[in-house]
Structures are given as C-alpha cells and as structure tokens.
Write an enzyme that holds these catalytic residues in place. Structure first.
Site, PDB file in Angstrom:
ATOM      1  N   ASN A   9      -4.608   8.396  -1.978  1.00 40.08           N
ATOM      2  CA  ASN A   9      -5.446   7.750  -0.871  1.00 40.08           C
ATOM      3  C   ASN A   9      -3.344   6.685  -0.031  1.00 40.08           C
ATOM      4  O   ASN A   9      -4.367   5.799  -1.011  1.00 40.08           O
ATOM      5  CB  ASN A   9      -6.417   6.929  -0.408  1.00 40.08           C
ATOM      6  N   TRP A  10      -3.042   7.557   0.713  1.00 37.20           N
ATOM      7  CA  TRP A  10      -1.891   6.131   0.882  1.00 37.20           C
ATOM      8  C   TRP A  10      -2.678   5.454   1.671  1.00 37.20           C
ATOM      9  O   TRP A  10      -1.254   4.253   2.031  1.00 37.20           O
ATOM     10  CB  TRP A  10      -1.031   7.441   1.616  1.00 37.20           C
ATOM     11  N   LYS A  11      -3.112   5.002   1.695  1.00 35.04           N
ATOM     12  CA  LYS A  11      -3.753   3.445   3.310  1.00 35.04           C
ATOM     13  C   LYS A  11      -2.544   4.257   4.421  1.00 35.04           C
ATOM     14  O   LYS A  11      -2.342   5.210   5.055  1.00 35.04           O
ATOM     15  CB  LYS A  11      -4.187   2.807   2.774  1.00 35.04           C
ATOM     16  N   GLU A  97     -12.709   0.209   3.350  1.00 32.66           N
ATOM     17  CA  GLU A  97     -12.457  -0.085   4.294  1.00 32.66           C
ATOM     18  C   GLU A  97     -12.711   0.299   5.335  1.00 32.66           C
ATOM     19  O   GLU A  97     -13.307  -1.206   6.234  1.00 32.66           O
ATOM     20  CB  GLU A  97     -11.009  -0.200   3.880  1.00 32.66           C
ATOM     21  N   GLU A 167     -16.175   4.121  -5.488  1.00 32.62           N
ATOM     22  CA  GLU A 167     -15.342   3.279  -5.761  1.00 32.62           C
ATOM     23  C   GLU A 167     -15.806   1.770  -5.466  1.00 32.62           C
ATOM     24  O   GLU A 167     -15.974   1.744  -4.618  1.00 32.62           O
ATOM     25  CB  GLU A 167     -14.304   3.371  -4.416  1.00 32.62           C
ATOM     26  N   SER A 212      -8.188   1.134  -8.217  1.00 29.03           N
ATOM     27  CA  SER A 212      -7.130   0.361  -9.597  1.00 29.03           C
ATOM     28  C   SER A 212      -7.291   1.582 -11.012  1.00 29.03           C
ATOM     29  O   SER A 212      -6.582   0.670 -12.252  1.00 29.03           O
ATOM     30  CB  SER A 212      -7.578  -1.083 -10.468  1.00 29.03           C
ATOM     31  N   GLY A 233      -5.751   4.530  -4.845  1.00 24.96           N
ATOM     32  CA  GLY A 233      -4.457   4.137  -3.973  1.00 24.96           C
ATOM     33  C   GLY A 233      -3.239   3.695  -4.167  1.00 24.96           C
ATOM     34  O   GLY A 233      -2.187   4.490  -4.212  1.00 24.96           O
ATOM     35  N   GLY A 234      -2.796   2.034  -4.625  1.00 20.36           N
ATOM     36  CA  GLY A 234      -1.655   2.037  -5.005  1.00 20.36           C
ATOM     37  C   GLY A 234      -0.591   3.137  -6.230  1.00 20.36           C
ATOM     38  O   GLY A 234       0.457   3.059  -5.886  1.00 20.36           O
TER      39      GLY A 234
HETATM   40  P1  PGA Z   1      -6.439   1.486  -5.273  1.00 24.56           P
HETATM   41  O1  PGA Z   1      -7.564   2.006  -4.301  1.00 24.56           O
HETATM   42  O2  PGA Z   1      -6.073   2.331  -6.624  1.00 24.56           O
HETATM   43  O3  PGA Z   1      -5.272   0.771  -4.632  1.00 24.56           O
HETATM   44  O4  PGA Z   1      -7.543   0.399  -5.684  1.00 24.56           O
HETATM   45  C1  PGA Z   1      -8.735   3.212  -4.359  1.00 24.56           C
HETATM   46  C2  PGA Z   1      -9.286   3.459  -2.906  1.00 24.56           C
HETATM   47  O5  PGA Z   1      -8.612   2.592  -2.252  1.00 24.56           O
HETATM   48  O6  PGA Z   1      -9.484   5.078  -2.672  1.00 24.56           O
END
Ligand code: PGA
Length: 254
Positions: A9-11, A97, A167, A212, A233-234
């Site tokens: 998930n690149w956001k 989000e 999540e 994370s 994500g990150g």
């Molecule tokens: P994160 O994000 O791996 O940066 O914690 C996960 C997500 O929001 O899908």
C-alpha cells in the site's frame, strides 16, 4: 491451503521517477513467488505506469480506494470500471486512514466492498482497532462490527470474494508491530466469526496482517496459522524490504 498475499500500500507516495526505480528494483529482485501472490497498490495516477511495467510479471496491481458509483457527476472519484480498465486485480477498501481522515463509516466501506466485488475486483477489506479501543478491551467488538457490516451487505459468500487485512491502527506507520501472538489472536477471532456462518469461506479466506510489517518480523508473523500474508505500507516503498517480505511469505508455505 491458503496462498499468502503480500500487497504493498504505497499510500500517497511516489513520482514517475521513483515508481520507475521501485518497480524496476522489485522486478529485478523478485525470485520464486510460486507459493504466494504479490501486488502493489500505487496512487491512481501511477497505475498505468505500474500496468505497463508489471504486465507479464508475477506482480499484480490494484487501487487504494474506489467510488461506490459507476459513472457521472462525482468530482474527484474513480470508478471500479476505471481500475479494471487499467488491469487492476485488487482494491483496498476501508483503510483506517480513509475511515479516520475521510469519514468512511462501516456502511460506506461495505458498499465499496460490494461494488468492488460485483465489478470483478478483489477487495482487500481493512479492519482494526485504535490504541484507545485496545486499551478499553473492545478490540474484538470493533473488529466484529466492521466485519459484520460487510457480511450484512454482501453475505458471507460475498465476503469470500475478497481478502481481509487486520491492521491495528496503533501499529500503522508507528514502528510498533503487533506481536505475532497479538495478531494471531485477532486473526483467529475473525476466522472463527466467519466460520460460524460458513466454515468453507472461513478456511479459504486470506487474512493479512498490516502494521509496521518488515522483513525482520514478517517471518514470525506469517508463521502463525491464521496470518496469510501482509498489507505493507512503509516497507513497500523500499524494493529490498518489500522483496524480503515476499521471501518470508514464500517460505511461510511449506
Ligand atoms: P505500515 O502501513 O506498514 O507503514 O505500518 C500499513 C498500512 O497502512 O497498510
């Protein structure tokens, strides 16, 4: 046997140049992913670039959101048909989000899930509690409420057309991962709740962990019986980290 899925998930991150670098890095480093599935979810504007780079590779792609409407006067929205037009397989719905920053409630998320499924996309439904909710001891009731809204909208068999991502909000982007035991507990709860309605759907449905996840903790998380991959994500923005998690997913299946 459930096939794990690792989805990035690149956001709201990236540029044409960085997408080129990131996807080239993933493509050149991707090894054996015969036992798992891999996908990336770029911002909408970079989906055509992902399509042109990933077509014919083992990496699928998807959107991070979609409209409940099919077409028309909905400024700023993206329809399921548009995602399909650019070869998307997946679409994330109900990310925390979107829920917290854009006011998406359970009913709207359920409608998005239904629209995605009806159009042939595989929705990745995000569920999870905030830190406050965990501390109040209401994790299960929050996750159950979010899950039940979707089951009510599409039926338990309809749920089976998608993927779930648990999540915990307190673990997203914080570096604070749920322990494998904490995650497994909620994953098992989700699976049991679905099994109470349909055992087969529960056994077949993939439940990803997100929050994370990194190459260093992915193996221990995915070793748990009810953790079938990750929504990343990150770490999905760094080719080597994403590849490390894909490797852990591949190795988690004997
Ligand atoms: P994160 O994000 O791996 O940066 O914690 C996960 C997500 O929001 O899908």
């Amino acid at each position: 046997m459930r096939r794990p899925l690792v989805a990035g998930n690149w956001k709201m991150n990236g540029s044409r140049a960085s997408v080129q670098t990131l996807l080239s890095g993933i493509l050149s480093g991707i090894e054996d992913v015969s036992r798992c599935e891999v996908a990336v979810c770029p911002p909408f504007l970079y989906i055509p670039q992902a399509q042109s780079m990933l077509t014919g590779s083992p990496v699928a792609w998807g959107g991070q959101n979609l409209s409940t409407e099919a077409a028309g006067a909905f400024t700023g929205e993206i329809a399921a048909s548009m995602l399909l037009d650019f070869g998307c397989t997946y679409v994330i719905v109900g990310h925390s989000e979107r829920r917290s920053l854009y006011g998406e409630d359970d009913a709207l998320v359920a409608r998005k899930f239904a629209v995605a499924r009806d159009s042939g996309l595989k929705p990745i439904l995000c569920l999870g509690e905030t830190l406050e909710e965990r501390e109040q001891g209401v994790t299960e009731s929050v996750v159950a409420r979010q899950l039940d809204a979707v089951i009510e909208a599409v039926g338990v068999e309809g749920l089976g057309a998608g993927v779930i991502a648990y999540e915990p909000v307190w673990a997203i982007g914080t570096g604070r991962t749920a322990t494998p035991e904490q995650a497994q507990e909620v994953h098992a709860f989700i699976r049991e709740r679905i099994a109470a309605q349909n055992e087969q759907v529960a056994q077949d449905l993939r439940i990803l962990y997100g929050g994370s996840m990194k190459p260093g903790n992915a193996g221990d998380l995915m070793a748990k019986p009810d953790i079938d991959g990750g929504l990343i994500g990150g770490a999905s923005l760094v080719a080597d980290d994403f590849l490390g998690i894909c490797r852990a997913a591949q190795e988690s299946v004997a």
